[in-house]
Scaffold this motif. Structure first.
Motif, PDB file in Angstrom:
ATOM      1  N   GLN A 123       6.969   1.369   2.906  1.00 21.64           N
ATOM      2  CA  GLN A 123       6.969   1.903   1.546  1.00 21.64           C
ATOM      3  C   GLN A 123       7.238   3.407   1.569  1.00 21.64           C
ATOM      4  O   GLN A 123       8.009   3.930   0.746  1.00 21.64           O
ATOM      5  CB  GLN A 123       5.633   1.629   0.847  1.00 21.64           C
ATOM      6  N   GLU A 153       2.727  -0.242   4.417  1.00 18.30           N
ATOM      7  CA  GLU A 153       2.634   1.077   3.799  1.00 18.30           C
ATOM      8  C   GLU A 153       3.607   2.055   4.439  1.00 18.30           C
ATOM      9  O   GLU A 153       4.136   2.945   3.756  1.00 18.30           O
ATOM     10  CB  GLU A 153       1.195   1.591   3.875  1.00 18.30           C
ATOM     11  N   THR A 187       3.064  -3.206  -1.570  1.00 19.98           N
ATOM     12  CA  THR A 187       2.550  -3.165  -0.199  1.00 19.98           C
ATOM     13  C   THR A 187       1.498  -4.241   0.077  1.00 19.98           C
ATOM     14  O   THR A 187       0.872  -4.776  -0.844  1.00 19.98           O
ATOM     15  CB  THR A 187       1.896  -1.803   0.097  1.00 19.98           C
ATOM     16  N   ASN A 188       1.339  -4.527   1.384  1.00 24.16           N
ATOM     17  CA  ASN A 188       0.161  -5.211   1.924  1.00 24.16           C
ATOM     18  C   ASN A 188      -0.143  -6.563   1.279  1.00 24.16           C
ATOM     19  O   ASN A 188      -1.224  -6.785   0.748  1.00 24.16           O
ATOM     20  CB  ASN A 188      -1.071  -4.301   1.808  1.00 24.16           C
ATOM     21  N   LYS A 196      -1.766   6.490  -0.194  1.00 23.58           N
ATOM     22  CA  LYS A 196      -0.963   5.821   0.816  1.00 23.58           C
ATOM     23  C   LYS A 196      -0.003   6.865   1.423  1.00 23.58           C
ATOM     24  O   LYS A 196       0.235   7.925   0.813  1.00 23.58           O
ATOM     25  CB  LYS A 196      -0.146   4.688   0.191  1.00 23.58           C
ATOM     26  N   ARG A 198      -3.924   3.689  -3.369  1.00 25.17           N
ATOM     27  CA  ARG A 198      -4.568   2.382  -3.364  1.00 25.17           C
ATOM     28  C   ARG A 198      -5.493   2.262  -4.581  1.00 25.17           C
ATOM     29  O   ARG A 198      -5.737   3.228  -5.298  1.00 25.17           O
ATOM     30  CB  ARG A 198      -5.359   2.185  -2.062  1.00 25.17           C
TER      31      ARG A 198
END
Length: 409
Positions: A330, A327, A306-307, A381, A375
């Motif tokens: 995901q 997210e 993610t991210n 998340k 995270r």
């Protein structure tokens, strides 16, 4: 009127028919179902059922992270598996961690802690055994634990010690190395050398534990690229099967990351998930070619980073350009992973990688650090709740179908 010779002939025919019938009956009663490969013990292989959904072993893959965290963090990580209704964990049992300095000394305490904490929570453990200490590596490959062992029999001896220690704690399931078709087998993949190690290690594990369930190390879904040291999952599996690797394992491990696409999505190019059994080249086809069509496939890693750079939000981004996802995407992938895995009759297990990110914002370019359900700071998340809901929905579906067996046993 029947003559004596006619009566004798009739008696012989009747006796012959009785013997044939008796043999058929005994075969029907006494012949066990075919084993996946070697016929060793270990987890049950899920099978398709006309009356409802299949059983599936479900877990979370932690890599080496749990080895080094505090007791509190270990408890949080394993409780995530329990609360998600996953019944398995996949963790590294690193030779490099256990015997870092010499063949004479063992430092079992860190893995002891994981095995005990898993046992206390009634979680099954899939131990990924690999990674060579410096003193045992091939010459010229001294700086990387991914280096192949100089002597495969030394690795097999370590595996036997590990099985002797952890079988009494309920650890019977072993994955031999991680992604040996990448330079995780350093300096470069070597199907022949890996098969030699696999055969020796499988024999040692079974000598230590009659219930040992052994699988070929998880294959990364990549294209063959000599410049990167990559061998595709299809080329590697074909090469090791040619050498008989499929005849000494109970399962094949595979890592079908599909993001930004959902695992169930059908594409023109064929996702890694489709490569299990649907694409022109596929794992099941190779196993059939080498005489083990029913060898189960364990998805011991899958997930989405993610991210970070190349972030996709809708699953439509060209795969080559999508190195990360949002997210929310995901979470959608986590939701889809369980039913997609259960729908493929060749898949026996699926593990989400991973539990928690290992990097902060400054590490965003390193996607390997951002597959977590949590995270880096431990906050969840959306994927954590999505994964748990998907597993719960699957368990409910099994219960509604009247399944009486428990996955993983």
């Amino acid at each position: 009127m029947m003559t004596h010779s006619g009566k004798r002939q009739r008696l012989i025919i009747a006796l012959g028919a009785f013997v044939v019938s008796l043999i058929a009956t005994l075969l029907a009663v006494d012949t066990p179902p075919a084993a996946p490969a070697s016929g060793s013990g270990g987890p049950a292989t899920p099978s398709a059922s006309a009356s409802g959904p299949r059983e599936l072993n479900i877990g979370i893959a932690y890599g080496d992270r749990l080895t080094w965290v505090s007791d509190t963090e270990l408890a949080i990580g394993l409780d995530d598996a329990v609360n998600s209704k996953a019944r398995w964990i996949r963790v590294d049992l690193s030779w490099n961690n256990i015997q870092p300095d010499s063949a004479k000394n063992y430092e079992w305490q860190r893995f002891d802690r994981i095995a005990k904490a898993a046992q206390d929570r009634h979680l099954e453990v899939l131990a990924t055994i690999g990674y060579t200490p410096k003193w045992a590596r091939r010459s010229g490959c001294g700086g990387d634990p991914s280096c192949a062992p100089a002597h495969p029999e030394a690795f097999a001896a370590f595996a036997q010690k590990a099985a002797e220690r952890y079988a009494p704690m309920g650890v019977h399931t072993w994955e031999i190395w991680n992604e040996p078709n990448l330079p995780f087998w350093a300096p470069k993949p070597d199907p022949a050398a890996y098969t030699t190690l696999l055969k020796s290690t499988a024999a040692s594990l079974r000598a230590a534990d009659k219930q040992a369930y052994v699988m070929l190390g998880g294959l990364a879904a990549v294209a063959t690229a000599q410049s990167d040291g990559y061998v595709s999952q299809f080329d590697f599996l074909n090469a090791v099967c040619e050498l008989g690797a499929n005849k000494v394992v109970d399962a094949i491990a595979y890592h079908p990351y599909t993001y930004p696409h959902l695992p169930s999505e059908k594409t023109d190019f064929g996702t890694a998930f489709e490569g299990i059994s649907s694409t022109h080249d596929n794992l099941v086809g190779i196993l059939e070619r080498y005489g083990t069509p029913n060898l189960p496939i364990w998805l011991t890693e899958t997930g989405a980073a993610t991210n970070g750079p190349g972030q996709a939000s809708d699953g439509k981004t060209t795969p080559a350009n999508a190195t990360h996802v949002t997210e929310d995407l995901q979470a959608a992938i986590a939701t889809d992973t369980i039913p997609a895995s259960a729908a493929n009759p060749h898949v026996a297990a699926v593990f989400w990688y991973s539990d928690q990110d290992s990097g902060t914002d400054k590490d965003k370019a390193h996607r390997s650090m951002f597959y977590g359900l949590r995270r880096y700071d431990g906050t969840p998340k959306p994927a954590l709740a999505a994964f748990g809901a998907a597993v719960a929905a699957y368990r409910d579906k099994l219960a509604a179908a009247g399944s009486s067996a428990s996955p993983g046993h």
